[in-house]
Design an enzyme around this catalytic site. Structure first.
Site, PDB file in Angstrom:
ATOM      1  N   CYS B  89      21.972 -67.622  -7.200  1.00 37.09           N
ATOM      2  CA  CYS B  89      22.074 -68.513  -8.353  1.00 37.09           C
ATOM      3  C   CYS B  89      22.807 -67.861  -9.517  1.00 37.09           C
ATOM      4  CB  CYS B  89      20.692 -68.915  -8.873  1.00 37.09           C
ATOM      5  SG  CYS B  89      19.543 -69.513  -7.645  1.00 37.09           S
ATOM      6  N   HIS B 106      15.849 -72.579 -12.201  1.00 41.94           N
ATOM      7  CA  HIS B 106      16.254 -73.342 -11.021  1.00 41.94           C
ATOM      8  C   HIS B 106      15.015 -73.605 -10.184  1.00 41.94           C
ATOM      9  CE1 HIS B 106      18.089 -74.719  -7.432  1.00 41.94           C
ATOM     10  NE2 HIS B 106      17.970 -73.594  -6.759  1.00 41.94           N
ATOM     11  N   HIS B 108      13.128 -75.990  -6.864  1.00 42.49           N
ATOM     12  CA  HIS B 108      13.265 -76.848  -5.690  1.00 42.49           C
ATOM     13  C   HIS B 108      12.239 -77.987  -5.756  1.00 42.49           C
ATOM     14  CE1 HIS B 108      15.425 -73.779  -2.812  1.00 42.49           C
ATOM     15  NE2 HIS B 108      16.050 -73.943  -3.948  1.00 42.49           N
ATOM     16  N   GLU B 135       8.027 -92.138 -23.110  1.00 40.52           N
ATOM     17  CA  GLU B 135       7.807 -91.248 -24.261  1.00 40.52           C
ATOM     18  C   GLU B 135       8.275 -89.821 -23.991  1.00 40.52           C
ATOM     19  OE1 GLU B 135       6.948 -92.121 -27.200  1.00 40.52           O
ATOM     20  OE2 GLU B 135       6.334 -90.262 -28.193  1.00 40.52           O
ATOM     21  N   HIS B 192      18.416 -80.650  -2.892  1.00 38.72           N
ATOM     22  CA  HIS B 192      18.278 -79.232  -3.164  1.00 38.72           C
ATOM     23  C   HIS B 192      17.287 -78.959  -4.312  1.00 38.72           C
ATOM     24  CE1 HIS B 192      20.603 -75.204  -4.008  1.00 38.72           C
ATOM     25  NE2 HIS B 192      19.372 -75.139  -4.438  1.00 38.72           N
TER      26      HIS B 192
END
Lengths: 231, 231, 231, 231
Positions: B89, B106, B108, B135, B192
């Protein structure tokens, strides 16, 4: 069977020692809903010794002194706590160790059970759960002796065997499924749960998590009418 | 690459130090189901240093000594634990830092993945998840350089990019989505997960929570036949 | 506004002190998904003092020093942490205290939000969620000044008000709903969440739990095609 | 009723002492969603003493000093905390102890409640939830005085009684259901929850977990259109 005290086999201050690790893992698995009501089990191979959680205990409360220890070569118990019964999963764990596994996890995860209910029986051979193009598939290795993990475009296949009245009677069909699917690190058992193994504890645990994630996602996909594979 | 010992970069008693904070955050994210099976990751920019969780580790068990540290300017690793692989990443985290982010997460998350499965592909441009009049939308900022957060009547738009075989290959389409949606603090990746960033750790974490809440709610709305937007 | 140091108002070793209790409660509410992404809030009346969690903070990480303290009579802040913004829920909390409440909880629970999406708008008056013959209804009191709790055969009614762009603008319709439903200890806010209050902290917390349980059950009943009330 | 101080009955450093164990169990049950909002309860028989969690308390916060202690033979309270009300479940717990139970657990689990909503009323006799060929069924004993647990091919049957306005009024129908289903270790109460008992604490707790697992699975099976029994 050795009758002298064998407690040194399960006494260690190292949290990575198998007797300690099985307890830590099972407590975590309890919070994930994998070993509720004494269901499921975990076993670790440590050199020539197999450590096995006992049958019928509250898995989140286990202590190292609850562990069974078997000599891998002879299949004799080196340590057998008299207050417990050995796990009926033992021959299935051994089947995984015979394939080179270092750790084997058995869960009753509801997501695994639901997947087995959603895949129809395929008479004459194992049924099979198949899914592709889900990033988490990359958490599963390609297969024993192969380099690396499945890719995003690879299809994940997990065979499903039929349940039997007695857990130990699953051994033959589990072994057969391992032969039919030589690359698999897991076998689903219909209306029962899953066996997942890996080269070591880290791999068995994270592969079990990745599979459970995929099963949960797949059940939700089914509820939303989304297909598991490209036509 | 600097080969001398750089452990001072990750040793601090301050729980707010990035090397400690990444561990605390990832342990929390594990219980939220965001980083199961070694998936996902987190990175924090601290002055000229980028702290990055390694690839392939159990995210809930990470320790400061597992951290990679990169010099932002030079993109050189100042600290690179030999037992770990750097996160795939990393170029995506850097793309967020280049936009001024202080932290990038990140996950999943299954809710994020399900949203990407429920929004159809839009050929020629990014697909986009849209929702309004919830909201929790007020937990998301209007955009970089803009004052304040989205209002209740504003429409939240999160672009969705297509997944690639290799995570680093997402960088180009992620960057393109950032340009097409200059106000967004998140990009969904089909089948992903999601990348979420924020001006600082607090913002990245709470924005990630608000988005996950909205995705979960949106999936349940879909199951109940409730529309995400008016008309 | 008092500018001298007022930290004695929030310093106590008693876990039941409001400044400590708000932190403990909000940490619990976080794990229940009620205050994710800085959403929601909690306020306790302690004699003439109102303790209020600040706006925009991670609710599971709050510390006593984060608390705002207001004098109930004068509506002046006695303690106002300069690093925080006061909660936009404050006028709504005060409306509950004016009705005799000792504690008021605001959550963004998804189950509450889904209920508001499943009950249609009733123009000219508040919409209303109604359910009956569920044991957990007995966790809700009959109404202020009335003895005891609702019975199993009583119908639970929770009014639903429409959301506004700014949280403080809910005060008028919340007050109006309190007048239209003088027995209610809760008001749902459409596409937003719920305000629940009680005579004291114990009651507000357990009533909030009972309502959330009922909303969750009601959403699942809807998914299974089961009606909330007898014809 | 004995008025002298009876605190020695609830003071023990042994975590397995009933006064401590009820607290530990209820804290766990809270995280499972079984005793939310003061609902549910737990009672343990310890020789001639019955330990009972009080009514109307936050079950996850209970302390040994909150416990009621009753003499089984005389049904007199030996210890009765003046700040609490005795549990309305007491006669139902006693009915289980009269059948030889060592522990009885009452939950408001939503999965149990949903099951009672999915099984139609059978006028003239108890309705009954039935399921078969699910591995977790093996967590339930065959019946009092019988050897071992149900097998995979056995059908699990849990009777469902109708709810009443007052919990103590369930005693007659609970006792009647115990007679109609002499092998059962649990009775579902429609729109209310479940009573589960076992020979000892370990069995009551793990049987309660196994049943809740089965109910949750059965609800999900219903949502996916999967039948609970063959043909």
């Amino acid at each position: 069977m050795a009758e002298e005290n064998q407690d040194h086999l399960i006494q260690s201050e190292d949290p990575q020692h198998p007797a300690n690790l099985i307890c830590t893992l099972c407590a975590k698995f309890y919070t994930l809903g994998w070993v509720t009501g004494t269901g499921g089990g975990t076993s670790i191979r440590h050199h020539d010794h197999i450590y096995i959680a006992p049958s019928g205990v509250q898995k989140e409360l286990m202590k190292p002194e609850d562990m069974f220890v078997m000599e891998y070569e002879s299949r004799n118990y080196l340590r057998r706590p008299s207050v417990h019964k050995p796990s009926a999963c033992t021959p299935l764990f051994l089947a995984a160790f015979d394939k080179g596994a270092g750790c084997c996890i058995h869960t009753h995860s509801q997501w695994a059970v639901l997947i087995t209910l959603l895949v129809e029986r395929d008479f004459g051979k194992e049924a099979c759960f198949e899914i592709e193009e889900i990033e988490q598939i990359k958490g599963i290795p390609k297969g024993r002796g192969k380099q690396g993990n499945l890719g995003y475009y690879d299809r994940l296949r997990i065979p499903i065997i039929e349940n039997t009245a007695h857990e130990e009677d699953l051994t033959e069909s589990l072994t057969k499924a391992m032969e039919s699917y030589p690359d698999t690190y897991a076998v689903l058992v219909r209306r029962h749960g899953i066996y997942v193994w890996g080269d070591n504890v880290h791999k068995a645990k994270t592969q079990c998590e990745s599979l459970d994630y995929i099963f949960q996602l797949a059940v939700r996909m089914k509820e939303l009418g989304l297909p598991w594979t490209k036509q």
